[in-house]
Design a protein around this motif. Structure first.
Motif, PDB file in Angstrom:
ATOM      1  N   TRP A 114       0.826  -1.210   0.000  1.00 58.88           N
ATOM      2  CA  TRP A 114       0.000   0.000   0.000  1.00 58.88           C
ATOM      3  C   TRP A 114       0.857   1.254   0.000  1.00 58.88           C
ATOM      4  CZ3 TRP A 114       0.011   2.932   4.703  1.00 58.88           C
ATOM      5  CH2 TRP A 114      -0.739   4.114   4.631  1.00 58.88           C
ATOM      6  N   TRP A 115       1.934   1.259   0.781  1.00 55.08           N
ATOM      7  CA  TRP A 115       2.763   2.450   0.938  1.00 55.08           C
ATOM      8  C   TRP A 115       3.459   2.836  -0.360  1.00 55.08           C
ATOM      9  CZ3 TRP A 115       2.408   6.096   4.307  1.00 55.08           C
ATOM     10  CH2 TRP A 115       3.454   6.967   4.574  1.00 55.08           C
ATOM     11  N   THR A 116       3.738   1.868  -1.215  1.00 56.13           N
ATOM     12  CA  THR A 116       4.390   2.181  -2.486  1.00 56.13           C
ATOM     13  C   THR A 116       3.489   3.025  -3.391  1.00 56.13           C
ATOM     14  OG1 THR A 116       3.618   0.105  -3.488  1.00 56.13           O
ATOM     15  CG2 THR A 116       5.784   0.075  -2.422  1.00 56.13           C
ATOM     16  N   SER A 117       2.173   2.996  -3.131  1.00 57.08           N
ATOM     17  CA  SER A 117       1.242   3.760  -3.967  1.00 57.08           C
ATOM     18  C   SER A 117       0.909   5.128  -3.376  1.00 57.08           C
ATOM     19  CB  SER A 117      -0.063   2.966  -4.151  1.00 57.08           C
ATOM     20  OG  SER A 117      -0.752   2.850  -2.919  1.00 57.08           O
ATOM     21  N   LYS A 156       9.970   3.529   5.880  1.00 54.99           N
ATOM     22  CA  LYS A 156       9.578   3.025   7.197  1.00 54.99           C
ATOM     23  C   LYS A 156       8.199   3.540   7.615  1.00 54.99           C
ATOM     24  CE  LYS A 156      12.109   6.495   9.959  1.00 54.99           C
ATOM     25  NZ  LYS A 156      12.677   7.263   8.833  1.00 54.99           N
ATOM     26  N   GLY A 157       7.690   4.544   6.894  1.00 55.58           N
ATOM     27  CA  GLY A 157       6.339   5.016   7.163  1.00 55.58           C
ATOM     28  C   GLY A 157       5.284   3.954   6.894  1.00 55.58           C
ATOM     29  N   ALA A 158       5.626   2.947   6.121  1.00 53.32           N
ATOM     30  CA  ALA A 158       4.689   1.840   5.880  1.00 53.32           C
ATOM     31  C   ALA A 158       4.445   1.035   7.141  1.00 53.32           C
ATOM     32  CB  ALA A 158       5.243   0.924   4.781  1.00 53.32           C
ATOM     33  N   PHE A 159       5.412   1.062   8.053  1.00 51.67           N
ATOM     34  CA  PHE A 159       5.359   0.174   9.207  1.00 51.67           C
ATOM     35  C   PHE A 159       5.267   0.888  10.551  1.00 51.67           C
ATOM     36  CE2 PHE A 159       8.520  -1.305   6.023  1.00 51.67           C
ATOM     37  CZ  PHE A 159       7.731  -2.258   5.404  1.00 51.67           C
TER      38      PHE A 159
END
Length: 251
Positions: free
Chosen positions: A25-28, A68-71
């Motif tokens: 999700w974070w890659t988008s 790292k904002g994805a996690f």
């Protein structure tokens, strides 16, 4: 050996699947290329709160920057006294003097990510607890320059979680993706709050569990958490955060 592998995989699967999903999700998600181009200004979130004439304590968090904002989220503490027009914000940062006061606006974006209110205490209860919170901030033992480790801790979330554990009357816990919240210290693996509401067992921020009135039940692994909040019904998911089960959960 096959038995160990099978059950280790079963244990890890609930942590791996949400983390992989959050990474995809974070890659988008559109985000700034660096901290220099990020928005660090006020989000306007606190201007919507009706606390002008009363003491208030906020626990706030926002997703951090880079991949790292994805996690993970970054968390901080905001205090407003009864006779105070503005707010005092306390963060632990990874550069310079770790505990910063009013380094950013109380409700500032963090790496362009909008903050959310994790907990809010107002009125007479806030007035009673503000001195305790400030004492816990002053007594935080990892408050010197160099006392910062991004993972597994002590980091920004370790600081806020430590204050929450030492002032259990705040009745608040950080979200499951507040990486570092479970770090109890290099020489500590067990803690029970002073009012016996919650118990924490963790080995160096790597693996552990917690249970009690405030935290519900948590399994912790490598800085991420899976669990269940009973008091404010929610499923706690690694990387994603809380899946609220009650429409009244939002502040």
């Amino acid at each position: 050996m096959r038995f160990v592998f099978r059950y280790s995989f079963i244990f890890l699967l609930p942590f791996l699947l949400p983390t992989i999903g959050a990474a995809a999700w974070w890659t988008s998600v559109e985000r700034p290329a660096s901290w220099r181009s990020a928005d660090w200004g006020s989000s306007g979130l606190l201007s919507k709160q009706r606390d002008k004439d009363q003491p208030t304590i906020y626990i706030m968090a926002a997703r951090t920057g880079g991949f790292k904002g994805a996690f993970a989220v970054h968390s901080w503490i905001v205090i407003k006294r009864e006779d105070q027009d503005g707010y005092d914000r306390y963060d632990k940062l990874g550069w310079g003097s770790p505990i910063r006061k009013n380094n950013y606006a109380a409700d500032a974006y963090w790496y362009s990510n909008k903050p959310s209110i994790i907990a809010k205490i107002t009125g007479e209860e806030a007035k009673r607890l503000i001195p305790k919170v400030e004492n816990a901030i002053s007594a935080y033992r990892y408050s010197n320059a160099g006392d910062y480790t991004i993972w597994p801790g002590p980091n920004s979330n370790t600081f806020v979680a430590d204050v929450l554990r030492n002032v259990p009357e705040l009745n608040a816990s950080l979200p499951p993706n507040a990486v570092g919240k479970d770090y109890l210290g290099d020489d500590t693996w067990f803690m029970r709050t002073s009012n016996n509401s919650d118990t924490y067992i963790n080995l160096g921020g790597y693996i552990g569990f917690a249970f009690g009135r405030t935290v519900g039940f948590e399994l912790q692994f490598m800085g991420q958490t899976i669990g269940l909040d009973i008091q404010k019904p929610a499923i706690k998911l690694p990387a994603f955060g809380r899946l609220e089960l009650s429409k009244d959960a939002a502040l």
